[in-house]
Design a protein around this motif. Sequence first.
Motif, PDB file in Angstrom:
ATOM      1  N   SER A   3       6.571  -6.541  -5.890  1.00 45.38           N
ATOM      2  CA  SER A   3       7.354  -5.277  -5.478  1.00 45.38           C
ATOM      3  C   SER A   3       6.210  -4.062  -5.277  1.00 45.38           C
ATOM      4  O   SER A   3       6.649  -3.568  -4.351  1.00 45.38           O
ATOM      5  N   GLU A   4       5.367  -4.067  -5.867  1.00 44.99           N
ATOM      6  CA  GLU A   4       4.261  -2.941  -5.638  1.00 44.99           C
ATOM      7  C   GLU A   4       3.662  -3.389  -4.406  1.00 44.99           C
ATOM      8  O   GLU A   4       3.238  -2.400  -3.604  1.00 44.99           O
ATOM      9  N   LEU A   5       3.099  -4.801  -4.284  1.00 52.63           N
ATOM     10  CA  LEU A   5       2.330  -5.062  -3.093  1.00 52.63           C
ATOM     11  C   LEU A   5       3.228  -4.795  -1.743  1.00 52.63           C
ATOM     12  O   LEU A   5       2.704  -4.313  -0.734  1.00 52.63           O
ATOM     13  N   LEU A   6       4.437  -5.140  -2.106  1.00 50.98           N
ATOM     14  CA  LEU A   6       5.153  -5.002  -0.876  1.00 50.98           C
ATOM     15  C   LEU A   6       5.641  -3.411  -0.587  1.00 50.98           C
ATOM     16  O   LEU A   6       5.796  -2.985   0.585  1.00 50.98           O
TER      17      LEU A   6
ATOM     18  N   ASP B 146       4.748   0.840   3.236  1.00 54.05           N
ATOM     19  CA  ASP B 146       4.196   2.364   3.721  1.00 54.05           C
ATOM     20  C   ASP B 146       3.168   2.404   4.441  1.00 54.05           C
ATOM     21  O   ASP B 146       3.173   2.994   5.521  1.00 54.05           O
ATOM     22  N   VAL B 147       2.191   1.490   4.476  1.00 55.93           N
ATOM     23  CA  VAL B 147       1.165   1.191   5.522  1.00 55.93           C
ATOM     24  C   VAL B 147       1.653   0.927   7.007  1.00 55.93           C
ATOM     25  O   VAL B 147       1.572   1.639   7.995  1.00 55.93           O
ATOM     26  N   SER B 148       2.720  -0.005   6.940  1.00 55.20           N
ATOM     27  CA  SER B 148       3.333  -0.305   8.202  1.00 55.20           C
ATOM     28  C   SER B 148       3.909   0.678   8.882  1.00 55.20           C
ATOM     29  O   SER B 148       3.813   1.072   9.936  1.00 55.20           O
ATOM     30  N   LYS B 149       4.639   1.768   8.215  1.00 57.17           N
ATOM     31  CA  LYS B 149       5.317   2.796   8.571  1.00 57.17           C
ATOM     32  C   LYS B 149       4.196   3.951   9.031  1.00 57.17           C
ATOM     33  O   LYS B 149       4.543   4.556  10.006  1.00 57.17           O
TER      34      LYS B 149
ATOM     35  N   MET C 227      -2.727   8.063  -1.653  1.00 57.37           N
ATOM     36  CA  MET C 227      -1.178   7.943  -2.337  1.00 57.37           C
ATOM     37  C   MET C 227      -0.856   9.235  -2.894  1.00 57.37           C
ATOM     38  O   MET C 227      -1.732  10.099  -3.290  1.00 57.37           O
ATOM     39  N   ASP C 228       0.174   9.540  -2.742  1.00 63.55           N
ATOM     40  CA  ASP C 228       0.790  10.894  -3.339  1.00 63.55           C
ATOM     41  C   ASP C 228       1.161  10.789  -4.738  1.00 63.55           C
ATOM     42  O   ASP C 228       0.764   9.593  -5.507  1.00 63.55           O
ATOM     43  N   SER C 229       1.872  11.548  -5.435  1.00 60.65           N
ATOM     44  CA  SER C 229       2.083  11.298  -6.892  1.00 60.65           C
ATOM     45  C   SER C 229       3.126  10.669  -7.344  1.00 60.65           C
ATOM     46  O   SER C 229       3.118   9.806  -8.312  1.00 60.65           O
ATOM     47  N   LEU C 230       3.669   9.981  -6.185  1.00 64.02           N
ATOM     48  CA  LEU C 230       4.743   8.812  -6.532  1.00 64.02           C
ATOM     49  C   LEU C 230       4.280   7.548  -6.065  1.00 64.02           C
ATOM     50  O   LEU C 230       4.988   6.359  -5.611  1.00 64.02           O
ATOM     51  N   GLN C 231       3.046   7.576  -5.852  1.00 65.83           N
ATOM     52  CA  GLN C 231       2.155   6.102  -5.184  1.00 65.83           C
ATOM     53  C   GLN C 231       2.633   5.525  -3.827  1.00 65.83           C
ATOM     54  O   GLN C 231       2.723   4.357  -3.668  1.00 65.83           O
ATOM     55  N   VAL C 232       2.840   6.693  -3.113  1.00 64.07           N
ATOM     56  CA  VAL C 232       3.437   6.363  -1.598  1.00 64.07           C
ATOM     57  C   VAL C 232       2.136   6.439  -0.959  1.00 64.07           C
ATOM     58  O   VAL C 232       1.443   7.432  -0.996  1.00 64.07           O
ATOM     59  N   CYS C 233       1.747   5.316  -0.078  1.00 64.17           N
ATOM     60  CA  CYS C 233       0.427   5.265   0.562  1.00 64.17           C
ATOM     61  C   CYS C 233       0.748   6.098   1.971  1.00 64.17           C
ATOM     62  O   CYS C 233       1.585   6.265   2.537  1.00 64.17           O
ATOM     63  N   ALA C 234      -0.288   6.877   2.548  1.00 67.33           N
ATOM     64  CA  ALA C 234      -0.332   7.503   3.718  1.00 67.33           C
ATOM     65  C   ALA C 234      -1.699   7.351   4.213  1.00 67.33           C
ATOM     66  O   ALA C 234      -2.668   7.175   3.614  1.00 67.33           O
ATOM     67  N   ASN C 235      -1.688   7.001   5.641  1.00 69.81           N
ATOM     68  CA  ASN C 235      -2.839   6.828   6.372  1.00 69.81           C
ATOM     69  C   ASN C 235      -3.542   8.098   6.485  1.00 69.81           C
ATOM     70  O   ASN C 235      -3.206   9.030   6.890  1.00 69.81           O
ATOM     71  N   TYR C 236      -4.955   7.748   6.295  1.00 68.75           N
ATOM     72  CA  TYR C 236      -5.889   9.072   6.520  1.00 68.75           C
ATOM     73  C   TYR C 236      -6.621   8.683   7.635  1.00 68.75           C
ATOM     74  O   TYR C 236      -7.210   7.909   7.569  1.00 68.75           O
TER      75      TYR C 236
END
Length: 64
Positions: free
Chosen positions: A20-23, A28-31, A53-62
């Motif tokens: 579930s973490e990997l997915l 997040d990366v796909s979005k 990653m933000d504090s909720l472990q949501v990835c954002a592209n840099y």
Amino acid sequence: MPGGSLYNYLHKSKRALKLSELLNFAIDVSKGMEYLHHNDIIHRDLKSANLLMDSLQVCANYLS
């Protein structure tokens, strides 16, 4: 970003990640990539060190 990079998170966790973490990371990366594509931006250096990653472990592209 308070969560640091995905690269650091993966190397510090020292455990196998749940499916579930990997997915969630993949989604997040796909979005993020979809957003960049729709704005005619090409990200030429997609790697875990450039995924923050933000504090909720949501990835954002840099964009480096």
